[in-house]
Design a protein around this motif. Structure first.
Motif, short mmCIF file in Angstrom:
data_model
loop_
_atom_site.label_atom_id
_atom_site.label_comp_id
_atom_site.label_asym_id
_atom_site.label_seq_id
_atom_site.Cartn_x
_atom_site.Cartn_y
_atom_site.Cartn_z
N THR A 105 0.83 -1.20 0.00
CA THR A 105 0.00 0.00 0.00
C THR A 105 0.86 1.24 0.00
N TYR A 106 0.44 2.24 -0.72
CA TYR A 106 1.15 3.51 -0.79
C TYR A 106 0.79 4.37 0.40
N TYR A 107 1.80 4.94 1.06
CA TYR A 107 1.55 5.74 2.26
C TYR A 107 1.95 7.21 2.10
N GLY A 108 2.36 7.61 0.90
CA GLY A 108 2.72 9.00 0.71
C GLY A 108 4.15 9.16 0.28
N GLY A 109 4.58 10.40 0.04
CA GLY A 109 5.92 10.68 -0.43
C GLY A 109 6.99 10.26 0.56
N MET A 110 8.21 10.07 0.05
CA MET A 110 9.32 9.60 0.88
C MET A 110 10.35 10.70 1.03
N ALA A 111 10.92 10.78 2.21
CA ALA A 111 11.99 11.75 2.45
C ALA A 111 13.27 11.26 1.79
N LEU A 112 14.19 12.19 1.52
CA LEU A 112 15.42 11.84 0.83
C LEU A 112 16.26 10.85 1.65
N ASP A 113 16.29 11.03 2.98
CA ASP A 113 17.08 10.10 3.80
C ASP A 113 16.49 8.70 3.76
N GLN A 114 15.17 8.59 3.65
CA GLN A 114 14.53 7.28 3.55
C GLN A 114 14.88 6.62 2.22
N ILE A 115 14.85 7.40 1.15
CA ILE A 115 15.21 6.87 -0.17
C ILE A 115 16.66 6.40 -0.18
N LEU A 116 17.54 7.20 0.40
CA LEU A 116 18.96 6.84 0.43
C LEU A 116 19.20 5.57 1.23
N LEU A 117 18.55 5.46 2.39
CA LEU A 117 18.78 4.30 3.24
C LEU A 117 18.20 3.03 2.61
N LEU A 118 17.02 3.14 2.02
CA LEU A 118 16.41 1.99 1.36
C LEU A 118 17.26 1.52 0.19
N SER A 119 17.75 2.46 -0.60
CA SER A 119 18.58 2.10 -1.74
C SER A 119 19.91 1.52 -1.29
N LEU A 120 20.43 2.02 -0.17
CA LEU A 120 21.68 1.48 0.37
C LEU A 120 21.48 0.02 0.81
N ILE A 121 20.40 -0.23 1.55
CA ILE A 121 20.11 -1.59 2.01
C ILE A 121 19.90 -2.52 0.83
N GLN A 122 19.09 -2.10 -0.14
CA GLN A 122 18.81 -2.93 -1.30
C GLN A 122 20.07 -3.16 -2.14
N GLY A 123 20.77 -2.08 -2.44
CA GLY A 123 21.93 -2.18 -3.32
C GLY A 123 23.07 -2.98 -2.74
N VAL A 124 23.33 -2.80 -1.44
CA VAL A 124 24.47 -3.47 -0.80
C VAL A 124 24.14 -4.91 -0.42
N THR A 125 23.02 -5.11 0.29
CA THR A 125 22.73 -6.45 0.80
C THR A 125 22.28 -7.42 -0.28
N GLU A 126 21.91 -6.91 -1.46
CA GLU A 126 21.58 -7.80 -2.56
C GLU A 126 22.79 -8.59 -3.01
N PHE A 127 23.98 -8.01 -2.86
CA PHE A 127 25.18 -8.63 -3.41
C PHE A 127 26.20 -9.09 -2.37
N LEU A 128 26.16 -8.52 -1.18
CA LEU A 128 27.04 -9.03 -0.13
C LEU A 128 26.35 -10.20 0.58
N PRO A 129 27.10 -11.19 1.05
CA PRO A 129 26.49 -12.39 1.65
C PRO A 129 26.03 -12.18 3.08
N VAL A 130 25.15 -11.19 3.30
CA VAL A 130 24.76 -10.83 4.66
C VAL A 130 23.25 -10.88 4.90
N SER A 131 22.47 -11.33 3.92
CA SER A 131 21.02 -11.48 4.04
C SER A 131 20.29 -10.14 4.03
N SER A 132 19.70 -9.83 2.89
CA SER A 132 18.94 -8.59 2.77
C SER A 132 17.68 -8.62 3.63
N SER A 133 17.06 -9.81 3.79
CA SER A 133 15.81 -9.89 4.54
C SER A 133 15.98 -9.48 5.99
#
Length: 282
Positions: A10-38
């Motif tokens: 469900t959509y909850y509204g616009g995202m702050a820049l720090d939220q976008i940065l942190l989400l992209s950091l988690i997705q981008g890094v943990t997708e490829f490092l063997p540390v479990s993104s979940s």
């Protein structure tokens, strides 16, 4: 983020820049490092008090990380295209072999994933399971890396070995295992050099991330919620950057070092999640 971690978001509204940065950091890094993104994606809302980021953000994150693999391994991607044309001409060479191997690795996770989604459901996706899987498979990764020889390369991959890599991806359907982590584990158990095990694991993510993006893109089209286009574009761009950096770091690290630091991190993260659960924090 697992290929089959799909739900009606469900959509909850616009995202702050720090939220976008942190989400992209988690997705981008943990997708490829063997540390479990979940494990990280479970902790993130608890730590920051955020609601679910929404389906469009998931699509953007998958597209961004897919792009990072395609660009970093562009020579291999070109080889896959050449393999496709060679196959149409009835020719068999090293390019068609790589293409066949990636197809073999993808089929098991698609078949098992459909069964997993319909039959198993959420029973193996609890936070407790994520924590214990992170610890257990972290230890298995350590043992495989410590006692495996450094002999085999991507070019040495046979259909049988590709099938074993595919089975590894099936295990990663259980949250907390880590797709890249379990693929590295199986690679080291088969005596692959660290960089070659990582390279093949990353190439395996191309069809996986593509399928995830298509599946979630289809869900997005059905939902008709395109209200976060600007935020999604930013998330996609940052996920690409962080994902590319994670791949480059991992490949450079494995040229000279072992996987032990990632194992230690997995174990510490797992115990942190368990302590948080039993203390009632999350």
């Amino acid at each position: 983020m697992s290929l089959y971690q799909v739900s009606n978001l469900t959509y909850y509204g616009g995202m702050a820049l720090d939220q976008i940065l942190l989400l992209s950091l988690i997705q981008g890094v943990t997708e490829f490092l063997p540390v479990s993104s979940s494990g990280h994606l479970v902790l993130l809302p608890a730590l920051c008090g955020w609601q679910d980021q929404g389906l469009m953000m998931d699509v953007a994150a998958h597209v961004g990380t897919l792009g990072s693999v395609l660009i970093y391994f562009r020579k291999d991607v070109i080889s896959l295209f050449k393999g496709s044309f060679s196959l149409l001409k009835g020719q068999l060479n090293e390019n068609t072999q790589l293409l066949f191997n990636l197809m073999i690795t993808t089929l098991p996770v698609i078949l098992v994933g459909l069964f997993f989604e319909k039959v198993v459901g959420e029973s193996l996706r609890s936070i407790t399971v994520i924590a214990w899987m992170g610890i257990f498979f972290g230890i298995v990764l350590y043992l495989a890396d410590k006692y495996g020889y450094l002999l085999e390369t991507v070019a040495d991959t046979t259909a049988k070995r590709a099938f074993y890599f595919g089975l590894a991806q099936c295990i990663a359907l259980v949250n907390g295992v880590s797709r890249s982590g379990i693929c590295l584990t199986v690679g080291r158990l088969m005596n692959y050099k660290r960089t070659d095990a990582a390279r093949f694991a990353f190439l395996m993510s191309i069809p996986t991330l593509t399928a995830a993006g298509v599946l979630k893109g289809y869900q997005l089209t059905k939902s008709g919620d395109f209200s976060l286009v600007k935020d999604a574009a930013m998330l996609m761009g940052f996920s690409f950057i962080f994902g590319f950096c994670a791949i480059a770091f991992m490949m450079r690290w494995l040229q000279k070092s072992t996987l032990t630091p990632f194992v230690i991190y997995r174990i510490l993260l797992g115990f942190f999640i368990l302590i948080s659960i039993y203390s009632g924090w999350i």
